[in-house]
Design an enzyme around this catalytic site. Structure first.
Site, PDB file in Angstrom:
ATOM      1  N   GLY A  34       0.758  -1.249   0.000  1.00 43.49           N
ATOM      2  CA  GLY A  34       0.000   0.000   0.000  1.00 43.49           C
ATOM      3  C   GLY A  34       0.780   1.284   0.000  1.00 43.49           C
ATOM      4  O   GLY A  34       0.191   2.351   0.108  1.00 43.49           O
TER       5      GLY A  34
ATOM      6  N   CYS B 297     -13.045   3.711 -29.447  1.00 43.13           N
ATOM      7  CA  CYS B 297     -14.197   4.381 -30.039  1.00 43.13           C
ATOM      8  C   CYS B 297     -15.221   4.791 -28.994  1.00 43.13           C
ATOM      9  O   CYS B 297     -16.354   4.303 -28.992  1.00 43.13           O
ATOM     10  CB  CYS B 297     -14.805   3.494 -31.107  1.00 43.13           C
ATOM     11  SG  CYS B 297     -13.729   3.442 -32.545  1.00 43.13           S
TER      12      CYS B 297
ATOM     13  N   GLY C  93       3.094  -3.679  -3.922  1.00 40.21           N
ATOM     14  CA  GLY C  93       2.895  -3.831  -5.364  1.00 40.21           C
ATOM     15  C   GLY C  93       3.281  -2.553  -6.094  1.00 40.21           C
ATOM     16  O   GLY C  93       4.371  -2.420  -6.643  1.00 40.21           O
ATOM     17  N   ARG C  94       2.388  -1.576  -6.043  1.00 43.80           N
ATOM     18  CA  ARG C  94       2.581  -0.326  -6.796  1.00 43.80           C
ATOM     19  C   ARG C  94       3.948   0.307  -6.548  1.00 43.80           C
ATOM     20  O   ARG C  94       4.625   0.726  -7.494  1.00 43.80           O
ATOM     21  CB  ARG C  94       1.470   0.668  -6.418  1.00 43.80           C
ATOM     22  CG  ARG C  94       1.562   1.998  -7.168  1.00 43.80           C
ATOM     23  CD  ARG C  94       0.417   2.940  -6.827  1.00 43.80           C
ATOM     24  NE  ARG C  94      -0.841   2.469  -7.376  1.00 43.80           N
ATOM     25  CZ  ARG C  94      -1.820   1.922  -6.686  1.00 43.80           C
ATOM     26  NH1 ARG C  94      -1.717   1.807  -5.376  1.00 43.80           N
ATOM     27  NH2 ARG C  94      -2.903   1.497  -7.274  1.00 43.80           N
TER      28      ARG C  94
HETATM   29  C1  LIG Z   1      -3.503  -4.932  -3.839  1.00 40.01           C
HETATM   30  C2  LIG Z   1      -2.990  -5.577  -2.595  1.00 40.01           C
HETATM   31  C3  LIG Z   1      -1.667  -5.372  -2.203  1.00 40.01           C
HETATM   32  C4  LIG Z   1      -0.736  -4.420  -2.921  1.00 40.01           C
HETATM   33  O1  LIG Z   1      -1.131  -3.099  -2.809  1.00 40.01           O
HETATM   34  P1  LIG Z   1      -0.225  -1.910  -3.398  1.00 40.01           P
HETATM   35  O2  LIG Z   1      -1.021  -0.684  -3.135  1.00 40.01           O
HETATM   36  O3  LIG Z   1      -0.047  -2.185  -4.842  1.00 40.01           O
HETATM   37  O4  LIG Z   1       1.078  -1.946  -2.662  1.00 40.01           O
HETATM   38  C5  LIG Z   1      -1.217  -6.051  -1.091  1.00 40.01           C
HETATM   39  N1  LIG Z   1      -2.019  -6.889  -0.393  1.00 40.01           N
HETATM   40  C6  LIG Z   1      -3.303  -7.092  -0.736  1.00 40.01           C
HETATM   41  C7  LIG Z   1      -4.129  -8.019   0.060  1.00 40.01           C
HETATM   42  C8  LIG Z   1      -3.827  -6.454  -1.838  1.00 40.01           C
HETATM   43  O5  LIG Z   1      -5.110  -6.644  -2.171  1.00 40.01           O
END
Ligand SMILES: *Cc1c(COP(=O)(O)O)cnc(C)c1O
Length: 476
Positions: free
Chosen positions: A280, A393, A320-321
């Site tokens: 997150g 489109c 992730g991000r």
């Molecule tokens: C999407 C998600 C993440 C990753 O979140 P980011 O904002 O991309 O770091 C981690 N754990 C869970 C359970 C998620 O759903």
């Protein structure tokens, strides 16, 4: 990196941009992750020039680039930030959230850098397995795991976080039926509140995720659930995402830690041995200035929950991000330009298929648009407010409106930075637009950029097959 190796293109790093990119020695984090905005832009421009020189945009009007050294540097930065905060020997698993960039070569690259995978279902689990990630380095989270998926996960030995009371009841039967090596945990919703983006706020009072901690009777129920199930050893929270400030994320982790202490006190042993603190960390989409700042997050956590770092719990993270976003670039050709109702419009090949959230929620997910000329050199000139449109489109397929840019012309290119997570790695199939190819890039010791194909562009046969081509007569 094997395929599409460019010959020496003449596109070389300057002295500062080359720093640290030539070797794996050390973390490299200072060189790439910590580079200033100017150095980030210089490296990106280098890749764009090399992509054009290498002919990538002659074959396709839209390509996506991933900065391999940058990904490595972010992984190293993450690992170093937590290693520095924890006593030596504390078990830590940094599980990359596969949904951010579900590409097997990316998962493999991250695995080589020491990371595992967080999978949100059987598809992502299959990708992690295909990348060669060992089951003990995989975490399965999903609010809708079927009985079959749970059984398969327990057979494999991947960690499982239960999302609901009903899932826990289902696990009771499965765990009783056959032994498992899987660590099993429970996801809680600390109900600490929303961030700036409603759709991405997982810790609201009414979020769909986890077992709500502050609902009446919930805490007691959870402690009892652990006492009744000696095989439950983990607690999980993922309370942050884009738009959630660090102190709010840290507060969610503090709630998690407090619950673990309560369970362990009630159990009279260290039943909960691992805390999964989710991912997150937000990314700044407005400039090149700031890196992922894992050290700042670790410091915020240390301030909010000092005991998290005393070595008494193993740690799992699920970023992730913040690991990937910065390292992705969409590169698209401007096909046509026009002026309509006084507004200049550039029609490009990048739109809703690679920037779905931006197109449907432009105020929440604005992206930068970087102008390049046909040779891949940054385009200069007097700025003119113009719309940057995609190929789909429908009228709303716009990457940006009234954006001040040098007037774009047919054959120019636009770059959309910070798109390594949740953009082209999560393509949208509108208008049967093909999934664009993804090319990793890195600079060799000689300073030249080399490309490696990570995902081929989707061809027509694959599009037709996906559209039921093998079932042509099925509805006659
Ligand atoms: C999407 C998600 C993440 C990753 O979140 P980011 O904002 O991309 O770091 C981690 N754990 C869970 C359970 C998620 O759903």
């Amino acid at each position: 990196m094997t395929s599409e190796r460019l010959p020496h293109t003449g596109a070389r790093t300057g002295p500062d941009a080359a720093t640290g990119t030539g070797s794996d020695a050390g973390t490299g984090a200072g060189a790439v992750g910590g580079a200033g905005a100017a150095a980030v832009a210089r490296r990106r421009d280098l890749a764009v020039r090399a992509a054009v020189a290498g002919g990538l945009l002659e074959r396709e009007p839209l390509v996506c680039l991933l900065d391999v050294d940058g990904i490595r540097a972010s992984a190293a930065e993450l690992t170093a930030a937590f290693a520095a905060a924890l006593p030596p020997g504390t078990p830590v698993l940094h599980a990359f959230a596969v949904k951010a960039a579900p590409l097997v070569p990316v998962l493999r690259l991250l695995a080589r850098a020491g990371l595992g995978c967080e999978a949100a279902g059987p598809g992502e689990l299959a990708l992690a397995r295909a990348a060669g990630v060992a089951p003990e380095r995989i975490v399965l989270d999903s609010p809708a795991k079927t009985a079959g998926e749970l059984r398969a996960a327990l057979d494999l030995g991947v960690a499982v976080n239960a999302d609901s009371r009903q899932e826990l009841a289902r696990l009771d039967g499965l765990v009783a039926a056959a032994p498992t090596a899987s660590p099993v945990g429970v996801r809680i919703n600390p109900q600490t509140g929303a961030g700036a983006i409603a759709a991405l706020s997982t810790a609201t009072a009414t979020s769909k995720f986890g077992i709500a901690l502050r609902d009446p009777g919930a805490r007691e129920w959870l402690v009892r659930a652990f006492l009744d199930r000696p095989w439950l050893t983990r607690l999980h929270v993922h309370s942050g995402s884009q738009g959630v400030p660090l102190p709010l994320m840290a507060q969610g982790v503090r709630e998690l830690h407090a619950l673990a202490e309560e369970v362990n006190a009630a159990a009279g042993r260290r039943q909960v041995d691992t805390l999964d603190i989710g991912g997150g960390l937000p990314v700044d989409f407005a400039s090149d200035a700031a890196g992922p700042a894992y050290a700042a997050y670790a410091a915020a956590l240390r301030g909010a929950v000092p005991a998290l770092f005393d070595g008494s719990y193993g740690l799992v993270t699920e970023f992730g991000r913040s690991l990937l976003a910065r390292h992705g670039l969409v590169l698209a050709r401007v096909e046509y330009t026009k002026t309509t109702g006084g507004r200049p419009i550039a029609v490009t090949h990048a739109g809703v298929q690679v920037a779905t959230r931006t197109v449907y929620a432009p105020a929440v997910w604005p992206v930068r648009v970087l102008p390049y000329d046909a040779r891949g050199a940054p385009k200069t000139g007097e700025a003119v407010a113009q719309d940057v449109a995609g190929p789909a489109c429908f009228a709303g397929d716009l990457l940006a409106t009234a954006r001040e840019l040098p007037r774009l012309e047919p054959g120019d290119l636009i770059g959309v930075p910070d798109t390594g997570a949740y953009f082209f790695t999560a393509p949208y199939g509108y208008n049967s637009l093909p999934r664009p190819g993804v090319h990793g890039w890195a600079t060799g010791p000689d300073g030249a950029v080399r490309f490696a194909l990570a995902r081929p562009a989707q061809d027509e046969a694959s599009l037709v097959a996906e559209a039921g081509g093998a079932h042509r007569d099925a509805l006659l």
